[in-house]
Motif scaffolding. Structure first.
Motif, mmCIF file in Angstrom:
data_model
loop_
_atom_site.group_PDB
_atom_site.id
_atom_site.type_symbol
_atom_site.label_atom_id
_atom_site.label_comp_id
_atom_site.label_asym_id
_atom_site.label_seq_id
_atom_site.Cartn_x
_atom_site.Cartn_y
_atom_site.Cartn_z
ATOM 1 N N VAL A 108 36.756 32.603 59.056
ATOM 2 C CA VAL A 108 36.581 33.344 57.805
ATOM 3 C C VAL A 108 35.698 32.550 56.846
ATOM 4 C CG1 VAL A 108 37.765 34.454 55.868
ATOM 5 C CG2 VAL A 108 38.888 34.313 58.103
ATOM 6 N N ALA A 109 34.867 33.262 56.098
ATOM 7 C CA ALA A 109 34.121 32.691 54.977
ATOM 8 C C ALA A 109 34.276 33.608 53.784
ATOM 9 C CB ALA A 109 32.647 32.524 55.333
ATOM 10 N N ARG A 110 34.336 33.023 52.610
ATOM 11 C CA ARG A 110 34.393 33.823 51.385
ATOM 12 C C ARG A 110 33.455 33.216 50.353
ATOM 13 N NH1 ARG A 110 35.157 29.401 49.843
ATOM 14 N NH2 ARG A 110 36.910 28.441 48.756
ATOM 15 N N ARG A 111 32.934 34.051 49.460
ATOM 16 C CA ARG A 111 32.019 33.589 48.425
ATOM 17 C C ARG A 111 32.137 34.527 47.223
ATOM 18 N NH1 ARG A 111 26.769 30.976 49.064
ATOM 19 N NH2 ARG A 111 27.252 30.594 51.251
ATOM 20 N N THR A 148 47.568 32.912 59.846
ATOM 21 C CA THR A 148 46.369 32.476 60.556
ATOM 22 C C THR A 148 45.405 33.612 60.887
ATOM 23 O OG1 THR A 148 47.506 32.647 62.693
ATOM 24 C CG2 THR A 148 47.560 30.506 61.586
ATOM 25 N N LYS A 149 45.810 34.856 60.603
ATOM 26 C CA LYS A 149 44.918 35.986 60.847
ATOM 27 C C LYS A 149 44.951 37.008 59.714
ATOM 28 C CE LYS A 149 44.904 35.759 65.919
ATOM 29 N NZ LYS A 149 45.143 36.499 67.184
ATOM 30 N N ALA A 150 45.330 36.575 58.517
ATOM 31 C CA ALA A 150 45.405 37.508 57.396
ATOM 32 C C ALA A 150 45.026 36.801 56.104
ATOM 33 C CB ALA A 150 46.813 38.096 57.277
ATOM 34 N N THR A 151 44.064 37.369 55.384
ATOM 35 C CA THR A 151 43.631 36.812 54.105
ATOM 36 C C THR A 151 43.391 37.932 53.107
ATOM 37 O OG1 THR A 151 41.263 36.842 54.666
ATOM 38 C CG2 THR A 151 42.512 34.868 55.278
ATOM 39 N N GLY A 152 43.265 37.558 51.829
ATOM 40 C CA GLY A 152 42.993 38.532 50.782
ATOM 41 C C GLY A 152 41.978 37.990 49.794
ATOM 42 N N LEU A 153 41.092 38.856 49.313
ATOM 43 C CA LEU A 153 40.046 38.482 48.361
ATOM 44 C C LEU A 153 40.189 39.291 47.085
ATOM 45 C CD1 LEU A 153 37.276 36.894 47.963
ATOM 46 C CD2 LEU A 153 36.194 39.078 48.530
ATOM 47 N N GLU A 154 40.017 38.630 45.943
ATOM 48 C CA GLU A 154 39.971 39.301 44.642
ATOM 49 C C GLU A 154 38.689 38.868 43.948
ATOM 50 O OE1 GLU A 154 42.927 39.958 40.790
ATOM 51 O OE2 GLU A 154 43.655 39.001 42.618
ATOM 52 N N SER A 155 37.978 39.812 43.354
ATOM 53 C CA SER A 155 36.589 39.553 42.944
ATOM 54 C C SER A 155 36.327 39.813 41.469
ATOM 55 C CB SER A 155 35.625 40.378 43.813
ATOM 56 O OG SER A 155 35.803 40.064 45.171
ATOM 57 N N GLY A 156 37.204 39.268 40.607
ATOM 58 C CA GLY A 156 36.887 39.200 39.195
ATOM 59 C C GLY A 156 36.925 40.500 38.434
ATOM 60 N N ARG A 157 35.952 40.683 37.538
ATOM 61 C CA ARG A 157 36.002 41.788 36.578
ATOM 62 C C ARG A 157 34.608 42.083 36.019
ATOM 63 N NH1 ARG A 157 37.918 38.781 30.927
ATOM 64 N NH2 ARG A 157 36.134 37.363 30.905
ATOM 65 N N TYR A 158 34.483 43.246 35.394
ATOM 66 C CA TYR A 158 33.410 43.601 34.459
ATOM 67 C C TYR A 158 31.996 43.365 34.999
ATOM 68 C CZ TYR A 158 37.246 43.256 31.000
ATOM 69 O OH TYR A 158 38.421 43.390 30.302
ATOM 70 N N CYS A 159 31.764 43.560 36.295
ATOM 71 C CA CYS A 159 30.447 43.300 36.879
ATOM 72 C C CYS A 159 29.967 41.886 36.553
ATOM 73 C CB CYS A 159 29.427 44.342 36.411
ATOM 74 S SG CYS A 159 29.710 45.991 37.082
ATOM 75 N N GLU A 160 30.881 40.922 36.638
ATOM 76 C CA GLU A 160 30.527 39.510 36.581
ATOM 77 C C GLU A 160 30.478 38.915 37.988
ATOM 78 O OE1 GLU A 160 32.571 38.136 32.334
ATOM 79 O OE2 GLU A 160 33.674 37.902 34.208
ATOM 80 N N THR A 161 31.284 39.489 38.890
ATOM 81 C CA THR A 161 31.474 38.902 40.219
ATOM 82 C C THR A 161 31.299 39.955 41.300
ATOM 83 O OG1 THR A 161 33.070 37.314 39.343
ATOM 84 C CG2 THR A 161 33.121 37.701 41.713
ATOM 85 N N LEU A 162 30.626 39.552 42.364
ATOM 86 C CA LEU A 162 30.560 40.349 43.589
ATOM 87 C C LEU A 162 31.166 39.505 44.700
ATOM 88 C CD1 LEU A 162 29.604 42.810 45.216
ATOM 89 C CD2 LEU A 162 27.383 41.682 45.464
ATOM 90 N N GLY A 163 32.226 40.006 45.338
ATOM 91 C CA GLY A 163 32.915 39.244 46.367
ATOM 92 C C GLY A 163 32.293 39.429 47.742
ATOM 93 N N TRP A 164 32.366 38.365 48.545
ATOM 94 C CA TRP A 164 31.827 38.384 49.912
ATOM 95 C C TRP A 164 32.861 37.784 50.855
ATOM 96 C CZ3 TRP A 164 27.778 40.094 52.760
ATOM 97 C CH2 TRP A 164 27.497 39.468 53.983
ATOM 98 N N VAL A 165 33.154 38.494 51.938
ATOM 99 C CA VAL A 165 34.000 37.968 53.008
ATOM 100 C C VAL A 165 33.305 38.225 54.339
ATOM 101 C CG1 VAL A 165 36.110 38.372 54.332
ATOM 102 C CG2 VAL A 165 36.256 38.096 51.884
ATOM 103 N N ALA A 166 33.298 37.211 55.209
ATOM 104 C CA ALA A 166 32.754 37.341 56.558
ATOM 105 C C ALA A 166 33.816 36.915 57.562
ATOM 106 C CB ALA A 166 31.502 36.475 56.710
ATOM 107 N N LEU A 167 34.021 37.734 58.609
ATOM 108 C CA LEU A 167 35.009 37.455 59.646
ATOM 109 C C LEU A 167 34.331 37.411 61.008
ATOM 110 C CD1 LEU A 167 37.791 40.051 58.630
ATOM 111 C CD2 LEU A 167 37.568 37.686 57.847
#
Length: 678
Positions: free
Chosen positions: A365-368, A298-317
């Motif tokens: 949490v929000a992710r995009r 309930t207080k721990a998450t993980g983000l992975e954001s793709g490859r090859y400058c196709e994806t930019l990851g966003w997390v807001a807490l």
């Protein structure tokens, strides 16, 4: 900046290439420059037609995450979704940092490694990354960690240790990666073991950088297994730090999903949870080249954001409790609304028997996952799509610098016009549009030993020798690296009974995947340029020593009627993580190996014997298959010889094919819209 001498030398190389290649097309070598109707990144790049679905949620602390960039700092020039370059990203981060300060919240920039091996801007220099690393360093990252592609080759590992890590100082974290200091002969950490710091808004963060349990590193470096790392005294002391910690951040070149067999992030999360059952943890992963978001508790998450400058990851807490920080979720913009809840499948939650945070939590949490294009960047940074207000002088200078290097490295040298897009997995194996169908034809056409051209041959390559898709449009020197940056040569066994050779492919495809060798210098073009090489197939590269380290409310928007093909992601928060709505691209499994044949009897009969041709990488697999009891061969690796000169490699045969098969429309190649499009 380049010295005057270096500039003159570079010019000489480029001019020499143009003159030497006149015979390829009957006129000076073509360089691709497409008409620019609007402002865009690189001169050849396309503009996105599908924009973001809405504004980002901003929290108390926010993160932008890159990973597995693999040298793609020029962007995806022939794909609309991912056409921004690193200069655009520099402008974007400056705009977002300014926006965060106006909102009174924190924004941190994170990268989780693998800067090398994937596109020409990285791979066409000696050493690999000599151009791309200094360009990459124009982003003022807050936290970075190392990837396995920084460790395969000793020269690159030492460049990372002596230069790259020093640029970022205590922000570059290698908690479990060491290297032998050549001055002392002793093992030292390439970066820092951890970073404890306070953000602009007062949040106190403890951060680590953890590479998965990688075993393919060169012998000058050491990767400490995560299970050992979490027992080391310095790590225990950092987890039990004497100063308050409001948030733990784990950066890792490491899949975030715990049930991924290579992931070790879970070990670090568990170790922290044993001491701090209720302190928020945010992990950032990489390596598996996917978009993913994992909820551990309930207080721990993980983000992975793709490859090859196709994806930019966003997390807001939001909702992080701190006696030192008064910032809250900002007003006037959307805020995070979801509480982390581990999925019922239990594929990402805390390990069995480990205390986890189950108490009522105020953490939201929000992710995009953002598509890497100027339309996306301008919309989120400025609340509009006005490129004039989005660009910064520094960003424009870096874009120009990338354009200049692409020309100096001959990356725009044109071999032919790819008549359609070819993908690795979006079509069934050997179907029309499948890349391996194209490669089968190319292998049959150009892999020919002139002294044995009339001898029937079977040609086998492993599909792992191919790294990326090929988009419709100009096929350039750059594309030769994009499709296959590796340097595997063609070897053979002569006069093998067809009855034996014909059984090899099925045996290979029934066995383990030949994914990757223990890479060596030769795999990434560290061998000297050969004087007698066909420079029309493989243009001379520019040695880049001495290069500069740095160059100095919702809106209405135009949206395509039908979503463009692209990422459609499902993660622990559901299916709404993709910033731009796309139509799913199909995915079909591909076998271990591909076979082509040539010079077979024209009457349809089968030959008695064939030359069995294959890549040097899979030579042991070929010999083992031939020696299977059901096959009946009696061969050894010592029987293997080179079918073609060693300098003709997997990086050479598709350019050679383009020169003979793709000359229609040269030099004005029609361009498609990217992979997955009709």
């Amino acid at each position: 900046m380049l010295t005057t001498f270096a500039k003159m030398a570079t010019t000489a190389v480029v001019v020499g290439t143009a003159l030497a290649c006149e015979s390829c097309y009957g006129e000076p070598a073509h360089h691709v420059v497409l008409t620019r109707h609007v402002r865009r990144a690189q001169p050849e790049a396309q503009n996105a037609t599908s924009g973001p679905r809405g504004p980002l949620e901003w929290g108390q602390i926010n993160f932008l995450h890159t990973t597995d960039t693999h040298g793609w700092l020029e962007g995806h020039i022939k794909e609309q979704n991912y056409g921004a370059d690193w200069g655009d990203y520099v402008s974007f981060t400056r705009g977002m940092k300014r926006k965060a300060r106006e909102l009174g919240v924190d924004l941190l920039l994170v990268d989780t490694g693998d800067l090398h091996d994937g596109a020409g801007l990285s791979d066409a220099t000696v050493p690999n990354g000599n151009v791309t690393n200094p360009i990459f360093e124009n982003i003022d990252y807050d936290l970075l960690t190392i990837g396995n592609h920084e460790l395969y080759v000793t020269e690159i590992a030492y460049e990372t240790f002596t230069n790259f890590s020093n640029v970022y100082g205590d922000k570059y974290l290698t908690s479990n990666v060491q290297i032998i200091n050549p001055a002392t002969g002793e093992l030292e950490y390439i970066g820092k073991k951890y970073r404890y710091f306070t953000t602009e808004q007062g949040l106190r963060i403890m951060a680590f950088g953890v590479l998965f349990d990688f075993k393919g590193n060169s012998n000058v470096s050491k990767v400490i297994k995560a299970a050992e790392l979490v027992q080391q005294q310095w790590f225990l002391d950092a987890v039990n730090y004497t100063e308050p910690v409001d948030l733990f951040v784990i950066t890792g070149h490491n899949p975030v999903r715990r049930n991924d067999t290579s992931s070790t992030i879970g070990s670090v999360v568990d170790a922290i949870r044993k001491v701090h059952p209720d302190t928020p943890i945010q992990a950032f992963g990489g390596h598996s080249h996917i978009r993913d978001f994992a909820v551990y508790d309930t207080k721990a998450t993980g983000l992975e954001s793709g490859r090859y400058c196709e994806t930019l990851g966003w997390v807001a807490l939001s909702g992080i409790e701190s006696s030192n920080c008064e910032s809250k979720a900002p007003r006037g913009v959307p805020n995070p609304t979801r509480k982390p809840v581990p999925p019922p499948t239990n594929t990402t939650s805390i390990g069995y028997g480990i205390p986890s945070s189950t108490s009522t939590s105020d953490l939201l949490v929000a992710r995009r996952y953002l598509d890497w294009n100027r339309l996306t960047f301008a919309y989120h940074a400025k609340g509009s799509q006005s490129y004039a207000t989005f660009d910064t002088t520094k960003g424009e200078n870096i874009t120009s610098e990338i354009t200049s290097y692409r020309e100096k490295l001959n990356l725009t040298t044109l071999y032919g016009c790819a008549p359609q897009s070819y993908c690795q997995t979006c079509q069934p194996f050997l179907a029309e549009g499948n890349l391996f169908k194209l490669l089968q034809t190319a292998l049959s056409t150009v892999v020919i030993n002139e002294t044995r051209k009339d001898t029937p041959r079977l040609i086998i390559i492993n599909t792992g020798s191919v790294r990326f898709d090929l988009a419709k449009g100009p096929f350039t020197y750059d594309d030769s690296f994009i499709v296959s940056p590796f340097k595997d040569a063609f070897q053979f066994l002569p006069d093998v009974p067809y009855a034996q050779a014909s059984k090899v492919l099925d045996i290979l495809n029934a066995g383990p995947y030949q994914k990757k060798r223990d890479l060596s210098t030769s795999d990434f073009n560290f061998a000297p340029v050969l004087a007698d090489r066909d420079i029309c197939v493989d243009p001379p590269i520019t040695h880049a020593s001495g290069m500069a380290k740095r160059s100095t409310a919702r809106v209405l928007r135009r949206q395509a009627a039908d979503p463009a093909p692209g990422y459609t992601t499902t993660d622990d928060f559901g299916t709404d993580g993709d910033d731009t709505i796309h139509k799913a691209i199909p995915h079909y499994a591909q076998p271990n190996d591909l076979q082509a044949n040539a010079s077979f009897p024209t009457d349809g009969s089968l030959p008695e014997t064939v030359d069995l041709v294959f890549l040097d990488f899979i030579a042991p697999n070929i010999v083992d298959a031939l020696n299977e009891p059901d096959v009946g061969g009696s061969y050894s690796v010592s029987d293997v010889g080179y079918y073609l000169p060693e300098e003709f490699t997997t990086n050479s045969y598709l350019p050679a094919y383009a020169k003979v098969a793709w000359q229609e429309n040269v030099p004005n190649c029609p361009v498609g819209t990217g992979i997955g499009s009709s």
